[in-house]
Design an enzyme around this catalytic site. Structure first.
Site, PDB file in Angstrom:
ATOM      1  N   HIS A 307       0.847  -1.191   0.000  1.00 40.10           N
ATOM      2  CA  HIS A 307       0.000   0.000   0.000  1.00 40.10           C
ATOM      3  C   HIS A 307       0.875   1.231   0.000  1.00 40.10           C
ATOM      4  O   HIS A 307       1.939   1.226   0.612  1.00 40.10           O
ATOM      5  CB  HIS A 307      -0.921   0.012   1.239  1.00 40.10           C
ATOM      6  CG  HIS A 307      -2.078   0.924   1.055  1.00 40.10           C
ATOM      7  ND1 HIS A 307      -1.998   2.267   1.325  1.00 40.10           N
ATOM      8  CD2 HIS A 307      -3.326   0.694   0.588  1.00 40.10           C
ATOM      9  CE1 HIS A 307      -3.166   2.819   1.037  1.00 40.10           C
ATOM     10  NE2 HIS A 307      -3.984   1.895   0.586  1.00 40.10           N
ATOM     11  N   ASP A 364      -7.976  -5.132  -0.100  1.00 40.70           N
ATOM     12  CA  ASP A 364      -8.465  -5.833  -1.282  1.00 40.70           C
ATOM     13  C   ASP A 364      -8.120  -7.314  -1.278  1.00 40.70           C
ATOM     14  O   ASP A 364      -8.739  -8.094  -1.996  1.00 40.70           O
ATOM     15  CB  ASP A 364      -7.898  -5.187  -2.552  1.00 40.70           C
ATOM     16  CG  ASP A 364      -8.640  -3.917  -2.881  1.00 40.70           C
ATOM     17  OD1 ASP A 364      -9.811  -3.822  -2.502  1.00 40.70           O
ATOM     18  OD2 ASP A 364      -8.046  -3.014  -3.487  1.00 40.70           O
TER      19      ASP A 364
HETATM   20  N1  CMC Z   1       4.149  -7.572  -5.106  1.00 35.99           N
HETATM   21  C1  CMC Z   1       5.489  -7.573  -5.261  1.00 35.99           C
HETATM   22  N2  CMC Z   1       6.288  -6.485  -5.084  1.00 35.99           N
HETATM   23  C2  CMC Z   1       5.688  -5.344  -4.746  1.00 35.99           C
HETATM   24  C3  CMC Z   1       4.295  -5.252  -4.554  1.00 35.99           C
HETATM   25  C4  CMC Z   1       3.503  -6.412  -4.740  1.00 35.99           C
HETATM   26  N3  CMC Z   1       2.185  -6.381  -4.578  1.00 35.99           N
HETATM   27  N4  CMC Z   1       3.968  -3.991  -4.202  1.00 35.99           N
HETATM   28  C5  CMC Z   1       5.120  -3.299  -4.190  1.00 35.99           C
HETATM   29  N5  CMC Z   1       6.161  -4.114  -4.504  1.00 35.99           N
HETATM   30  C6  CMC Z   1       7.585  -3.746  -4.525  1.00 35.99           C
HETATM   31  C7  CMC Z   1       7.902  -2.942  -5.777  1.00 35.99           C
HETATM   32  O1  CMC Z   1       8.334  -3.775  -6.824  1.00 35.99           O
HETATM   33  C8  CMC Z   1       8.989  -2.016  -5.286  1.00 35.99           C
HETATM   34  O2  CMC Z   1      10.186  -2.730  -5.260  1.00 35.99           O
HETATM   35  P1  CMC Z   1      11.602  -1.965  -5.500  1.00 35.99           P
HETATM   36  O3  CMC Z   1      11.721  -0.962  -4.401  1.00 35.99           O
HETATM   37  O4  CMC Z   1      12.612  -3.065  -5.434  1.00 35.99           O
HETATM   38  O5  CMC Z   1      11.489  -1.327  -6.863  1.00 35.99           O
HETATM   39  C9  CMC Z   1       8.589  -1.726  -3.829  1.00 35.99           C
HETATM   40  O6  CMC Z   1       7.801  -2.875  -3.415  1.00 35.99           O
HETATM   41  C10 CMC Z   1       7.760  -0.454  -3.651  1.00 35.99           C
HETATM   42  O7  CMC Z   1       6.658  -0.497  -4.547  1.00 35.99           O
HETATM   43  P2  CMC Z   1       6.037   0.759  -5.281  1.00 35.99           P
HETATM   44  O8  CMC Z   1       5.259   0.303  -6.470  1.00 35.99           O
HETATM   45  O9  CMC Z   1       7.099   1.782  -5.497  1.00 35.99           O
HETATM   46  O10 CMC Z   1       5.047   1.303  -4.162  1.00 35.99           O
HETATM   47  P3  CMC Z   1       3.829   2.267  -4.392  1.00 35.99           P
HETATM   48  O11 CMC Z   1       3.562   2.919  -3.087  1.00 35.99           O
HETATM   49  O12 CMC Z   1       4.053   3.126  -5.582  1.00 35.99           O
HETATM   50  O13 CMC Z   1       2.626   1.255  -4.792  1.00 35.99           O
HETATM   51  C11 CMC Z   1       0.806  -0.224  -4.656  1.00 35.99           C
HETATM   52  C12 CMC Z   1       1.657   0.812  -3.916  1.00 35.99           C
HETATM   53  C13 CMC Z   1      -0.454  -0.529  -3.839  1.00 35.99           C
HETATM   54  C14 CMC Z   1       0.359   0.328  -6.030  1.00 35.99           C
HETATM   55  C15 CMC Z   1       1.648  -1.520  -4.869  1.00 35.99           C
HETATM   56  O14 CMC Z   1       2.018  -2.050  -3.605  1.00 35.99           O
HETATM   57  C16 CMC Z   1       0.923  -2.581  -5.691  1.00 35.99           C
HETATM   58  O15 CMC Z   1       1.002  -2.561  -6.930  1.00 35.99           O
HETATM   59  N6  CMC Z   1       0.195  -3.547  -5.008  1.00 35.99           N
HETATM   60  C17 CMC Z   1      -0.621  -4.508  -5.726  1.00 35.99           C
HETATM   61  C18 CMC Z   1      -1.944  -3.887  -6.132  1.00 35.99           C
HETATM   62  C19 CMC Z   1      -2.880  -3.716  -4.958  1.00 35.99           C
HETATM   63  O16 CMC Z   1      -3.080  -4.623  -4.164  1.00 35.99           O
HETATM   64  N7  CMC Z   1      -3.541  -2.546  -4.893  1.00 35.99           N
HETATM   65  C20 CMC Z   1      -4.557  -2.258  -3.897  1.00 35.99           C
HETATM   66  C21 CMC Z   1      -4.164  -1.169  -2.951  1.00 35.99           C
HETATM   67  S1  CMC Z   1      -5.283  -1.109  -1.536  1.00 35.99           S
HETATM   68  C22 CMC Z   1      -6.764  -0.570  -2.190  1.00 35.99           C
HETATM   69  C23 CMC Z   1      -6.763   0.871  -2.511  1.00 35.99           C
HETATM   70  O17 CMC Z   1      -6.767   1.679  -1.560  1.00 35.99           O
HETATM   71  O18 CMC Z   1      -6.779   1.198  -3.714  1.00 35.99           O
END
Ligand code: CMC
Length: 428
Positions: A307, A364
């Site tokens: 998240h 989710d």
């Molecule tokens: N599986 C594997 N690796 C992950 C995941 C995941 N679900 N989420 C983040 N990472 C890794 C990512 O690859 C990155 O690694 P590195 O630092 O080595 O490049 C690190 O963790 C940080 O990730 P980020 O994408 O920079 O983080 P963010 O804050 O931009 O993204 C997120 C947050 C929710 C979009 C992301 O965690 C994600 O894609 N999760 C899966 C989709 C999901 O479940 N979304 C629902 C969110 S809750 C409902 C809502 O409020 O919308």
């Protein structure tokens, strides 16, 4: 003397005010920075460190896992309140008195009949259309049937517009499913409650009597409460941004629905279930998918994990996990997909990659599981999120207009080609 921040730039010291929220959150106010610095802007793709507004609606502490609407903890609200009461709280700022709540419920009932001509619009969609795309379009179409712009300075007009939105959005949300299934479109029953009506609108058939299960009503009520607002997330920021141009409530909410649809936001609940099904169909090897999620060269991510703001745990996920356990045992459901979900949760929670990056199951991860147990079809999952999030979108739109916020218009740093001269097509 109030705190300030100093930035040294081009031999000059620029002093900027620091503002503080009620929970000691601090921000450097850079609104005058460009003028003071002679043209510098700040840049922050994805707004990872940028506040777009001040807001009195929702407090969220991602480190501590705190979520409160108007000061009330999500735990207390989920346990003691109901969705319409929480909607009132989120939108109007205070818990309603018994009379205010009754008036709110009755005012919503006044608007539950959706114009019959909307059915013609729905008929124009192919049955294969995703319900979120249809919902976004239908919400926008409501503008055509309600063309008069709401006077945001009139409490009465705002109140009626809010009740109208709460009423009609629920009905059209369920119609997206009815259309997909080829079922006749149902009408709201004003003798019943909001959440019970959702179930009836979705599942009641003209050929048989429908009786909603109270366990299911309770679980959905809780799920809607948990989704009611989440401060400046992607869809809410979209609603505020669109509304900042003084576009109407329906148009702004329609844009919010589109933003919510994406798999990185609300679309994750559908993506979780599809991922669990894919793991099951591939022999149920959970470790293989965890390895894929960790592989830098593989775009696969564990849906329902991680998240942007919660870095220890998602408080909504805790409540929903318990609700999921209760509902599954009271409905006597034994679903093999759930075993995969449990294994995945365990493996990821113990894995160094997920631990070091603070990746925990989010709301989710469990909402998809519980929706499936309640008989909600998978491509309606994100629509469920939208129904729950509606009061938040309304409240944030209302607040943005009441605060007379300026039109949202970020700046950029241009990195394209420098000026060049047009070349006739014959010379290229
Ligand atoms: N599986 C594997 N690796 C992950 C995941 C995941 N679900 N989420 C983040 N990472 C890794 C990512 O690859 C990155 O690694 P590195 O630092 O080595 O490049 C690190 O963790 C940080 O990730 P980020 O994408 O920079 O983080 P963010 O804050 O931009 O993204 C997120 C947050 C929710 C979009 C992301 O965690 C994600 O894609 N999760 C899966 C989709 C999901 O479940 N979304 C629902 C969110 S809750 C409902 C809502 O409020 O919308």
């Amino acid at each position: 003397m109030s705190e300030t921040a100093k930035i040294e730039l081009g031999g000059k010291t620029i002093e900027l005010p620091v503002i503080e929220g009620t929970e000691n959150e601090k921000a450097i106010d850079i609104s005058a920075f460009r003028g003071m610095s002679g043209g510098y802007i700040t840049i922050d793709p994805g707004f990872k460190n940028t506040g777009s507004c001040t807001s009195a609606i929702t407090f969220l502490d991602g480190e501590e896992g705190i979520l409160r609407y108007r000061g009330y903890s999500i735990e207390q609200l989920a346990e003691k309140s109901n969705f319409l009461e929480v909607s009132y709280l989120v939108i109007f700022g205070e818990l309603p008195t018994a009379a205010e709540l009754q008036k709110f419920e009755n005012s919503i009932r006044k608007y539950t009949l959706v114009n019959e001509e909307m059915k013609g619009i729905i008929d124009g969609f192919p049955r294969t259309a995703h319900p979120m795309g249809v919902l976004s379009s239908l919400t926008s179409a409501l503008t055509a049937f309600n063309p008069k712009a709401v006077n945001v300075n009139s409490d009465e007009e705002m109140y009626e517009a809010i009740c109208k939105t709460m009423a009609k959005f629920l009905v059209i949300a369920t119609w997206t499913y009815r259309k997909k299934m080829g079922f006749p479109l149902n009408y709201y029953d004003n003798t019943k409650g909001y959440v019970e009506n959702f179930l009836q609108l979705m599942f009641s058939l003209p050929t048989e009597t429908y009786k909603a299960n109270p366990v299911v009503i309770d679980a959905l009520d809780k799920l809607f409460i948990l989704h009611a607002d989440h401060e400046q997330n992607c869809s809410t920021s979209t609603v505020r941004m669109v509304g900042s141009s003084h576009a109407g409530l329906f148009a702004s909410i329609s844009a919010g629905v589109s933003a919510l649809w994406g798999p990185l936001h609300g679309g994750a609940n559908q993506a979780v279930l599809e991922m669990l099904e894919a793991i099951q169909n591939d022999g149920g090897d959970v470790a293989k998918y965890v390895a894929k999620a960790k592989d830098k060269d593989d775009p696969f991510r564990l849906m329902g994990f991680g998240h942007r703001v919660y870095k220890n745990f998602d408080p909504r996920a805790r409540i929903i996990k318990k609700a999921a356990d209760d509902v599954l045992s009271s409905l006597g459901i034994n679903d093999p997909i759930l075993n995969i979900a449990k294994q995945l949760e365990q493996v990821a929670l113990e894995d160094e990659y997920f631990k070091s990056k603070n990746l925990y199951p989010n709301v989710d991860f469990y909402s998809g599981i519980i929706y499936r147990a309640l008989g909600i079809p998978v491509d309606m999952f994100t629509v469920m999120f939208a129904i729950g999030r509606l009061p938040g979108w309304i409240a944030q739109w209302k607040e943005m207009r009441a605060n007379n916020e300026p039109i949202g218009r970020p700046r950029q740093i241009y990195t394209g080609a420098p000026e060049r001269t047009y070349v006739e097509v014959s010379n290229r």
